[in-house]
Design an enzyme around this catalytic site. Structure first.
Site, PDB file in Angstrom:
ATOM      1  CG  ASP A 166       7.906  -3.343  -2.058  1.00 19.96           C
ATOM      2  OD1 ASP A 166       7.572  -3.401  -0.910  1.00 19.96           O
ATOM      3  OD2 ASP A 166       7.189  -3.343  -2.975  1.00 19.96           O
ATOM      4  CD  GLU A 208       2.240  -2.117   0.377  1.00 20.91           C
ATOM      5  OE1 GLU A 208       1.131  -1.840   0.559  1.00 20.91           O
ATOM      6  OE2 GLU A 208       2.704  -1.272  -0.467  1.00 20.91           O
TER       7      GLU A 208
HETATM    8 ZN   LIG Z   1       3.782   1.368   1.551  1.00 23.48          ZN
END
Ligand SMILES: [Zn+2]
Length: 428
Positions: free
Chosen positions: A96, A190
């Site tokens: 992501d 994340e």
């Molecule tokens: Zn990162």
């Protein structure tokens, strides 16, 4: 160390891997994988799986084993080792990209042999990468640089890490040198702090791991903040303002008093650096009758972190004890722990990374993270996981950039790391 024919490369292996890393990187960054902190689904955005699915197919085609797109959306895969006693080493990156800058329609530009002049990004000419303001950039004259067109982030965070791990896996698969078994994971979410919420350590099966999610060439991070989140809710007394005399208790004014009573010249992100921690009011919402404040509390030292929490509790109590008609609650939650305590008990994990970085032709640079990484949470859960550089810079911004030569050095480091562990028997 044999020198590379092209002096911009840290080593012959980095030079050999460079075009492969770049080709993969350019394909991955155009896929929109932005995560969304306000979403309640997992992953937070379905579009992250567009890249996860592509990666799973690609890894199967490349001949990796046990390739799996897991239910929560992680890609797991194995590069089998060729040494009986070697450990299983995890290599982890996230698919992501950050929600803090636009992530749709990324149009990467490769600036070959950058001449050192400021780079004006064509999609938004107000965005200029000026080496005079960007010391890390100033060091890269002659490198091949990648930027966005200025209207989006680039996504080197962390597609550089993804591209480097795939490139390293391909190289390792056709290598006869002793190597450990590499377990690969590409995670989701994340950037919204949920990257490892559903990470199945047992299914992953590594003895320890490394995230490729750092920045400048050579950087090795084995120390993060320890982190708490605090939520303060104040209930005032809501009354129609026309008839409020002597009755209304304004929650917003009380909250303003709390914020004003917090430290400013110390213990604040804007006045601290290095190993100094802070108590940081981050988000405020409310009305005269009820207000909620989100704070983050950070320190590298766990004992000091608790002192900062105590300071917050005392400050809140002092302000609100003056107004008994209001009520409040202060909730503190653990977010993640500094990984250093665990890594200090297993010094060979960081030491092997230093060795791999040197073999890739780069001098290791220890940096401390004023934040967390997926590795901090994994370490806390029982999988020690320091963080390695990727060669990307200026993350979470439309001025994000990456050096092809530094990205190649990171891919070479990943290859060397699995080789280093192939030369070391598993600790008993
Ligand atoms: Zn990162």
């Amino acid at each position: 160390m044999a020198h590379s024919a092209d002096p911009r490369y840290a080593s012959p292996l980095a030079e050999e891997l460079a075009e492969d890393v770049l080709e993969r990187f350019l394909r991955y960054v155009v896929i929109d994988t932005q995560s969304d902190p306000s979403s309640t689904t997992y992953p937070s955005t379905a579009k992250q799986l567009d890249l996860s699915r592509l990666l799973a197919d690609e890894l199967r085609e490349l001949g990796l084993e046990d390739v799996e797109l897991t239910d929560p959306g992680y890609v797991f895969a194995t590069v089998p080792g060729n040494v009986a006693d070697a450990p299983t080493v995890g290599l982890i990156a996230h698919v992501d990209t950050a929600p803090s800058a636009p992530g749709t329609g990324v149009a990467p530009i490769v600036h070959r042999d950058w001449d050192g002049e400021p780079i004006t990004l064509p999609g938004d000419p107000t965005q200029v990468l000026d080496p005079a303001d960007m010391p890390a950039l100033a060091e890269k004259v002659g490198h091949d640089l990648v930027t966005s067109d200025g209207t989006t982030l680039l996504g080197a965070d962390d597609k550089a890490g993804v591209a480097q791990i795939v490139t390293a896996a391909v190289r390792l698969l056709r290598d006869d040198a002793p190597r450990a078994t590499a377990r690969i994971a590409f995670t989701v979410d994340e950037e919204v702090g949920r990257g490892t919420d559903h990470f199945d350590l047992e299914a992953f099966g590594a003895d320890f791991a490394y995230t490729l999610d750092g920045s400048g060439v050579g950087e090795l991070e084995s120390e993060t903040f320890s982190a708490h989140e605090a939520v303060l809710t104040i209930d005032g007394v809501g009354v129609h303002p026309g008839v409020a005399k002597g009755r209304m208790v304004n929650a917003l004014k009380l909250m303003a008093d709390v914020i004003a009573a917090l430290p400013r010249d110390t213990l604040s992100p804007e006045t601290t650096e290095g190993r100094e921690g802070f108590v940081h009011p981050e988000r405020l919402a409310g009305s005269a009758s009820k207000a909620t404040l989100h704070l983050i509390v950070r320190d590298h030292d766990d004992a000091k972190l608790e002192e900062h929490v105590d300071l917050l509790r005392r400050t809140v109590a002092e302000v609100l004890d003056r107004e008994p008609r209001a009520s409040y609650s202060l909730r503190i939650e653990n977010q993640y722990r500094n990984m250093r305590g665990v890594l200090d008990r297993h010094p060979e994990i960081v030491e092997a990374a230093e060795e791999a970085i040197r073999r890739a032709g780069v001098e290791p640079v220890h940096t401390i993270v004023r934040g967390g990484t997926d590795g901090a949470r994994l370490t806390e859960k029982g999988l020690p996981t320091p963080n390695l550089f990727t060669g990307g810079q200026h993350y979470h911004s439309v001025r994000e950039w990456a050096s092809v030569q530094d990205m190649a050095a990171a891919a070479a480091t990943a290859v060397e790391l699995i080789r280093v562990w192939g030369e070391r028997p598993r600790a008993s």
